[in-house]
Design a protein around this motif. Structure first.
Motif, mmCIF file in Angstrom:
data_model
loop_
_atom_site.group_PDB
_atom_site.id
_atom_site.type_symbol
_atom_site.label_atom_id
_atom_site.label_comp_id
_atom_site.label_asym_id
_atom_site.label_seq_id
_atom_site.Cartn_x
_atom_site.Cartn_y
_atom_site.Cartn_z
ATOM 1 N N LEU A 80 0.730 -1.225 -0.026
ATOM 2 C CA LEU A 80 0.038 0.163 0.025
ATOM 3 C C LEU A 80 0.846 1.367 -0.137
ATOM 4 N N ASP A 81 2.030 1.181 0.480
ATOM 5 C CA ASP A 81 2.955 2.426 0.578
ATOM 6 C C ASP A 81 3.921 2.374 -0.453
ATOM 7 N N SER A 82 3.897 1.748 -1.485
ATOM 8 C CA SER A 82 4.712 1.796 -2.801
ATOM 9 C C SER A 82 4.496 2.995 -3.592
ATOM 10 N N GLN A 83 5.618 3.600 -4.094
ATOM 11 C CA GLN A 83 5.488 4.751 -4.800
ATOM 12 C C GLN A 83 4.429 4.569 -6.319
ATOM 13 N N LEU A 84 4.196 3.389 -6.683
ATOM 14 C CA LEU A 84 3.376 3.027 -7.790
ATOM 15 C C LEU A 84 2.062 3.169 -7.333
ATOM 16 N N LYS A 85 1.706 2.795 -6.152
ATOM 17 C CA LYS A 85 0.459 2.772 -5.665
ATOM 18 C C LYS A 85 -0.169 4.328 -5.410
ATOM 19 N N ARG A 86 0.961 5.043 -4.849
ATOM 20 C CA ARG A 86 0.610 6.436 -4.595
ATOM 21 C C ARG A 86 0.545 7.245 -5.908
ATOM 22 N N ASN A 87 1.245 6.820 -7.173
ATOM 23 C CA ASN A 87 0.969 7.338 -8.210
ATOM 24 C C ASN A 87 -0.244 7.196 -8.908
ATOM 25 N N VAL A 88 -0.947 5.898 -9.020
ATOM 26 C CA VAL A 88 -1.898 5.527 -9.659
ATOM 27 C C VAL A 88 -3.277 5.772 -8.851
ATOM 28 N N GLY A 89 -2.988 5.829 -7.295
ATOM 29 C CA GLY A 89 -4.226 6.165 -6.436
ATOM 30 C C GLY A 89 -5.174 4.757 -6.461
ATOM 31 N N GLY A 90 -6.693 4.964 -6.487
ATOM 32 C CA GLY A 90 -7.366 3.912 -6.314
ATOM 33 C C GLY A 90 -7.792 3.809 -4.877
ATOM 34 N N LYS A 91 -8.739 2.753 -4.745
ATOM 35 C CA LYS A 91 -9.279 2.544 -3.303
ATOM 36 C C LYS A 91 -7.923 1.693 -2.654
ATOM 37 N N ILE A 92 -8.165 1.804 -1.109
ATOM 38 C CA ILE A 92 -7.291 1.156 -0.326
ATOM 39 C C ILE A 92 -7.095 -0.426 -0.712
ATOM 40 N N ASN A 93 -7.925 -1.108 -1.182
ATOM 41 C CA ASN A 93 -7.930 -2.351 -1.279
ATOM 42 C C ASN A 93 -7.814 -2.865 -2.716
ATOM 43 N N GLU A 94 -7.273 -2.023 -3.491
ATOM 44 C CA GLU A 94 -7.067 -2.394 -4.879
ATOM 45 C C GLU A 94 -5.609 -2.127 -5.393
ATOM 46 N N CYS A 95 -4.985 -3.197 -5.911
ATOM 47 C CA CYS A 95 -3.687 -3.016 -6.361
ATOM 48 C C CYS A 95 -3.423 -1.991 -7.476
ATOM 49 N N PRO A 96 -2.244 -1.458 -7.510
ATOM 50 C CA PRO A 96 -2.331 -0.544 -8.659
ATOM 51 C C PRO A 96 -2.259 -1.070 -10.125
ATOM 52 N N ASP A 97 -2.273 -2.445 -10.541
ATOM 53 C CA ASP A 97 -2.550 -2.870 -11.704
ATOM 54 C C ASP A 97 -3.848 -2.789 -12.113
ATOM 55 N N CYS A 98 -4.717 -3.370 -11.048
ATOM 56 C CA CYS A 98 -6.155 -3.356 -11.178
ATOM 57 C C CYS A 98 -6.622 -1.881 -11.318
ATOM 58 N N VAL A 99 -6.297 -0.791 -10.589
ATOM 59 C CA VAL A 99 -6.610 0.647 -10.851
ATOM 60 C C VAL A 99 -6.386 0.924 -12.247
ATOM 61 N N VAL A 100 -5.281 0.730 -12.747
ATOM 62 C CA VAL A 100 -5.031 1.134 -14.071
ATOM 63 C C VAL A 100 -5.889 0.537 -15.141
ATOM 64 N N GLU A 101 -5.877 -0.723 -15.029
ATOM 65 C CA GLU A 101 -6.758 -1.726 -15.925
ATOM 66 C C GLU A 101 -8.214 -1.502 -15.795
ATOM 67 N N LEU A 102 -8.767 -1.285 -14.507
ATOM 68 C CA LEU A 102 -9.952 -1.044 -14.327
ATOM 69 C C LEU A 102 -10.436 0.337 -14.350
ATOM 70 N N GLN A 103 -9.537 1.344 -14.411
ATOM 71 C CA GLN A 103 -9.749 2.710 -14.337
ATOM 72 C C GLN A 103 -10.792 3.230 -13.079
ATOM 73 N N THR A 104 -10.405 2.628 -11.915
ATOM 74 C CA THR A 104 -11.212 3.036 -10.796
ATOM 75 C C THR A 104 -10.971 4.292 -10.014
ATOM 76 N N GLU A 105 -9.680 5.009 -10.523
ATOM 77 C CA GLU A 105 -9.304 6.253 -9.773
ATOM 78 C C GLU A 105 -10.167 7.377 -10.143
ATOM 79 N N ILE A 106 -10.637 7.949 -9.162
ATOM 80 C CA ILE A 106 -11.745 8.944 -9.503
ATOM 81 C C ILE A 106 -11.134 10.591 -8.703
ATOM 82 N N LYS A 107 -9.805 10.336 -8.680
ATOM 83 C CA LYS A 107 -9.128 11.744 -7.927
ATOM 84 C C LYS A 107 -9.427 12.958 -8.889
ATOM 85 N N GLU A 108 -9.685 14.017 -8.272
ATOM 86 C CA GLU A 108 -10.022 15.022 -8.981
ATOM 87 C C GLU A 108 -8.628 16.028 -9.036
ATOM 88 N N THR A 109 -8.592 16.630 -10.289
ATOM 89 C CA THR A 109 -7.381 17.375 -10.494
ATOM 90 C C THR A 109 -7.547 18.903 -10.217
#
Length: 113
Positions: A15-44
């Protein structure tokens, strides 16, 4: 290490990896799934400031994505200056104004341009 199990694929991820911090997503989603499923909803969101009157005007803007935000910021920096009219690339980027703190003139009146 702060390891978690992904709810989508079951893989263990840090959870504390740089990749996870960069891609975001929910706390229980791995970085690969966040990118693949496009679950990140962070506002810019970005804040920009100009020098109007005695007090600088600050605008808080929301963008569709990180690329648009950086494009706007670079255009804003290029055209920045006291009482300088903004033109060029900043008008080509879509954004939504979230908030604004307007400057005032030399007599203390709010500038409502």
């Amino acid at each position: 290490m702060n390891n978690r199990d992904c709810i989508h694929c079951g893989d263990v991820f840090n959870l504390d990896s740089q990749l996870k911090r960069n891609v975001g997503g929910k706390i229980n989603e791995c970085p690969d799934c966040v990118v693949e499923l496009q679950t990140e909803i962070k506002e810019t969101i970005r804040a920009v400031s100009s020098g109007d009157g005695k007090m600088a005007c600050i605008q808080i803007l929301k963008f569709e994505n990180e690329h648009d935000a950086e494009l706007y910021r670079k255009g804003w920096d290029q055209w920045s200056g006291w009482n300088n009219q903004r033109s060029g690339s900043v008008h080509d980027v879509a954004f939504t104004k979230v908030g604004e703190n307007s400057g005032n003139d030399t007599k203390g009146n709010v500038d409502n341009r």
